[in-house]
Scaffold this active site. Structure first.
Site, PDB file in Angstrom:
ATOM      1  N   LYS A 123     -10.032   5.107   3.652  1.00 40.22           N
ATOM      2  CA  LYS A 123      -8.749   4.546   4.081  1.00 40.22           C
ATOM      3  C   LYS A 123      -8.446   5.159   5.420  1.00 40.22           C
ATOM      4  O   LYS A 123      -8.387   6.384   5.555  1.00 40.22           O
ATOM      5  CB  LYS A 123      -7.641   4.894   3.095  1.00 40.22           C
ATOM      6  N   GLN A 138     -19.529  -2.544   8.891  1.00 40.24           N
ATOM      7  CA  GLN A 138     -19.788  -2.317   7.464  1.00 40.24           C
ATOM      8  C   GLN A 138     -20.644  -3.481   6.950  1.00 40.24           C
ATOM      9  O   GLN A 138     -20.179  -4.363   6.249  1.00 40.24           O
ATOM     10  CB  GLN A 138     -18.454  -2.269   6.706  1.00 40.24           C
ATOM     11  N   ARG A 185       0.841  -1.202   0.000  1.00 43.92           N
ATOM     12  CA  ARG A 185       0.000   0.000   0.000  1.00 43.92           C
ATOM     13  C   ARG A 185       0.871   1.244   0.000  1.00 43.92           C
ATOM     14  O   ARG A 185       0.606   2.210  -0.713  1.00 43.92           O
ATOM     15  CB  ARG A 185      -0.926  -0.005   1.233  1.00 43.92           C
ATOM     16  N   GLY A 193      -4.991  -3.619   0.766  1.00 40.82           N
ATOM     17  CA  GLY A 193      -4.081  -4.731   0.526  1.00 40.82           C
ATOM     18  C   GLY A 193      -4.792  -6.063   0.555  1.00 40.82           C
ATOM     19  O   GLY A 193      -5.797  -6.223   1.257  1.00 40.82           O
ATOM     20  N   SER A 237     -10.881   0.524   4.982  1.00 38.92           N
ATOM     21  CA  SER A 237      -9.695  -0.327   5.085  1.00 38.92           C
ATOM     22  C   SER A 237      -8.609   0.478   5.763  1.00 38.92           C
ATOM     23  O   SER A 237      -8.512   1.683   5.587  1.00 38.92           O
ATOM     24  CB  SER A 237      -9.274  -0.831   3.708  1.00 38.92           C
ATOM     25  N   SER A 238      -7.798  -0.177   6.568  1.00 40.65           N
ATOM     26  CA  SER A 238      -6.794   0.550   7.344  1.00 40.65           C
ATOM     27  C   SER A 238      -5.391   0.241   6.842  1.00 40.65           C
ATOM     28  O   SER A 238      -5.142  -0.804   6.250  1.00 40.65           O
ATOM     29  CB  SER A 238      -6.912   0.208   8.834  1.00 40.65           C
ATOM     30  N   GLY A 269     -10.993  -6.748   3.234  1.00 40.35           N
ATOM     31  CA  GLY A 269     -11.220  -7.537   4.438  1.00 40.35           C
ATOM     32  C   GLY A 269     -11.381  -6.708   5.691  1.00 40.35           C
ATOM     33  O   GLY A 269     -10.734  -5.670   5.838  1.00 40.35           O
TER      34      GLY A 269
END
Lengths: 345, 345, 345, 345
Positions: free
Chosen positions: C152, C331, C50, C72, C219-220, C326
């Site tokens: 993000k 959510q 990422r 990712g 997503s983190s 993932g």
């Protein structure tokens, strides 16, 4: 008496019990007190190599009411093996007097099963301490005589967490392994007088930074619900050629202490086994420099630590079937780990 | 002259170039000859930490036509870092005479790009040898003066294999890394006179068991198509305080050679860096005892080897930002690996 | 207006920006609003693919003050790719009237940076909600018009936890990713009116079981300290051929909802992209049967979930460069995940 | 007759035999013909969950000379389970006539042990073919009647390779699994007339691209040295309510064939089990788009494939304890895999 010998055998796979047949002929089935093995799984939650080893070894331990302690993970150079602890009669001179003025002794036992919500808590610590004390009393040894208290302790699975009647210490199955080892180690420290009863909470809350034992060696697994305990000590009441030393690695690269301990083994003595605990330091550094053991989402931190410390210990010991176990919460200082050396004069 | 200094900096992540600003003020942009780094990827096919590091460092190397060599994998205690090789003018006394009678020198260069079907073959070996010889000539050093030839070499991806006009040495992308390192190492051995031209085939066929160099240090990566070569040597024509030693670990737990090499560092000298290659022995044993590095389908064998040897080397060196690279085919004896030690008097 | 088009390109590796050149010639540099990509890392803490993608794409987003969101993990059949969101002028008839009565619109923005101790908390939720509301206002759309809020968000590393002035929500770096996604999702639910201000705590405490949004996709990653936000909506004020639908998978094998949503795409329309969130259900079962995603210490649960849901979504969509991300905390319902489908009439 | 029923039970762990007690009371110990299970290991070389399952199940199969086939790997949503194949007497009407005009039949058997150098070669293919033919003859069925030939085959470990008297097909233990599955599949294709005797070499050399069987389902493991074979067929001579269908996925996202096959299950019939093989396509793409299953050095390609195909199959079947096995060399077209569906009318 409770004199013991330790016989070490490499294994071809986790279901290999061939070492049993290689024991001295004098060993009767009821003489096998404990099986302490390293298996080639990941040493984490879904490591079923320990369960496989238990499945094949436990029937051989029935005659002696003995116990098994399998620690998963032979990362790096580590070689899968078992150390069989067997009863060893006192060595006598021809005149019937004792041949040695001391000897290695051991006792094994188990705690009661723990409920999911007890795992990793003060309850587990106290009950473990009771069992350790009971075994020490049976051995007629003092805290100073003890070189190692080796324990196999339980962990939490998703199924247990979901079924638990009360909240568990964590819902993370991998993390539960650490909490279980920690509570066990604090229990050992309590039994050995290294932590006071009112220090348990602090030891648990500090994740073993305040309140630990350099003689604790704990590993957790899904294959049991209670703690399997082995107490290893020196005793003047026994007479055999096995001797032990203990100490601790201050961090994961503490070559110095390993060289010091091994230098105390007398010339000509035979190296029996070395037992070491390893862990990734929780502050993220080793001697001030960043490690990546806890930010690696592909390989668990305990696997990294076992591999690295295993490489160092094998280098010092000169062979690779050494017992290096991962996750040293409360078993030595933060980032380091307990060390116990056994040799035969 | 080609005198060099080595400056080592830990990195916060693979995109961290902060070390560049910490170079001595005397270093001009055109003085940065090479960046030799360890990044925290898996060190295998899909290790893009090397590509990230190249992406951020290569622009800083443009002024000097320098090269980068990033080796992935900081398993266990290893700490991500970069060693910056910079041009170092001769140290002179006030009278203009040389302060030191010798010094560390280095030259860098690259081979042409390799076609997929050339990777891991005699072609790669010979072309690498030519580049090494050219750099040695530029340095005006003999084979005996060389302490380390460090190379970053390419690998095969599925895309390259599929697109290749001719059959490749393997279709297995992970395995291609080993073949590439092997061919490179054999090329280095050829350049250093350790393998004869007619011995290349044997060296390649024996996977480096017959025909290897204790001064080769090769790592492969997806981020390049040619070989990046660094030759490090001692020269009487230079005058600087950097010194190097080399040797090899005979197996993965060869503590003895590490202690011997480090004991040769003079009292008071400063330890600069140690470069070591590591690998799982292909016969599946270390000193006769089974290892599990090649039967572990969760963690690649090179990762295991780096972790274990990294633990040992860090223990000896006393710090964790050491350069330990995995996959030692032809770079030291089977199961062992090359060692190079740099220090400053 | 804020009309947008979405152009999808596969990537050869995480540093591949070749798609940029394949944009329609009408796209000026300032028209690239967002890059939404899937990269081939592990999608977890140490996923530097990422960061590599950000490093190469962010300079291309400067002209437009656009943002990048890289998720990712392309486990299983998933194919690494980027979706480029570009400004799309209203489609007009020759008489100047609008060709379409509606169109797809989007706005992007960022929150302020978060302190380590704010990550995963109510603070992160509220600040994210503010940004979402601001973007909705700029788009002049209501909550019902919104199809997806893609974010993000940051995570905690060991270094941040150790340096934090106050206690963090967790010390476990992998777990911090989930908490950050959860807080972000709850913020989105707040902005969309799906959770009330006084329901934030319950939503966070229940780990998203009570209080979630089927339009959140979070997503983190370690490559940023704030939240990058993309709001995607339908607007009667725009005129373009892009349409969107949204819904949610009730569990990880909810083929039915996927078939229903795709069946709503009109005959002859072109499938643009499908965005899906996936997670291992925290109760350890899927339709009453045990899964092993959370007891596998070799592969993280989010990787398992992406692979499985990715296989199902790719089967339905008929191509593999779909966006499956993932970690679906908040959510969609527990064990399920949000779904957004974009097509072109 | 050889009529059989299939009973499916989820397992709590690989050592769980509780399903045995849940069999219908009419099942005598000698009625358990085969145990076909999915265990939660990595499905690769060091997957000892299969050995654990064999260790606990094989004693229960002694009375019937039955066999076990354990396939490791329940990635993604897949749920660990066992399918117990039991003898089922013909269903008769009150007048003694057969209730059904056909039925499911099965026979099991084993080949001789293979030498290390035979694994993955023509020898393994031919000997497997002989056993399959023998079982078909015993069942009195033709090739067209056969729906699935399920085989557990051996693999190479480092120890076997090193000890082998002749060169092995590969020294890579993980790769040996693929070669063993391939040779087995080619043997099945030979027995079923899908490959001719002189086509064996081509089939092996093309890695199953030319010459394969849509009815072969092979999985390899370290827990055996021979092949365990189960032949499943329809027979007009039997009378029971079990029916089977077979087909193949053309690639890893072939939803169409799965929907077609399941649509053939009559209304009101009960779904018994679906058996599917999965693999990463060796050309590196799925429908023209790059996958990363073979360049991921953290997760083996078969794990990726099982997870993805498992997600798709579970979505179609509506439950997660489906049999999805990884590594489909010669078992369906390249990148796809064989499918067998069993139901009860």
């Amino acid at each position: 008496m409770s004199g013991v010998a330790i016989h070490k055998f490499t294994t071809a796979h986790p279901g290999d019990v061939s070492g049993y047949k290689l024991l001295p002929k004098s060993c009767a089935p009821e003489d096998l007190v404990a099986v302490i093995g390293k298996t080639e799984g990941n040493g984490c939650v879904n490591d079923f190599t320990r369960m496989l080893s238990s499945t094949v070894w436990d029937p051989l331990l029935e005659a002696s009411h003995g116990i098994s302690v399998f620690s998963g993970g032979t990362e790096g150079v580590l070689s899968p093996h078992v150390s069989l602890v067997t009863k060893e009669a006192d060595y006598l001179n021809v005149d019937g007097s004792k041949k040695y003025s001391e000897g290695l002794v051991a006792k094994v036992g188990g705690t009661r099963d723990f409920e999911p919500w007890e795992m990793g808590t003060e309850v587990q610590a106290k009950i473990t301490a009771e069992t350790v004390k009971k075994l020490m009393a049976e051995l007629e040894v003092e805290a100073d005589d003890v070189h190692m208290v080796l324990v196999k302790c339980p962990l939490l699975t998703t199924a247990k967490v979901v079924a638990s009647a009360k909240p568990c210490v964590t819902v993370d199955t991998y993390k539960s392994m650490g909490y279980s080892r920690l509570a066990t180690a604090v229990g050992i420290a309590l039994a050995l007088g290294e932590v006071a009863e009112d220090g348990i909470k602090t030891a648990l809350d500090s994740y073993g930074e305040v309140g630990w034992s350099s003689r604790a060696s704990c590993s957790s697994g899904a294959e049991l619900e209670n703690c399997h305990v082995v107490v290893l000590a020196s005793s003047k009441k026994a007479s055999n050629p096995y001797r032990a030393l203990h100490g601790y690695m201050a961090d994961a690269i503490d070559l110095k202490v390993l060289l010091e301990l091994t230098s105390k083994i007398p010339e000509g003595a035979e190296r029996t086994q070395i037992f070491v605990k390893a862990e990734p330091s929780t502050d993220g550094v080793v001697r001030g420099k960043r490690h990546t053991m806890m930010t690696d989402s592909d390989i668990q931190g305990t696997r990294h630590a076992r591999a690295a410390v295993g490489g160092l210990v094998a280098g010092v010991w000169g062979e690779t079937d050494v017992y290096v176990s991962g996750g040293a919460e409360g078993q030595g200082p933060m980032g380091g780990g307990s060390v116990c050396v056994v040799y035969k004069v």
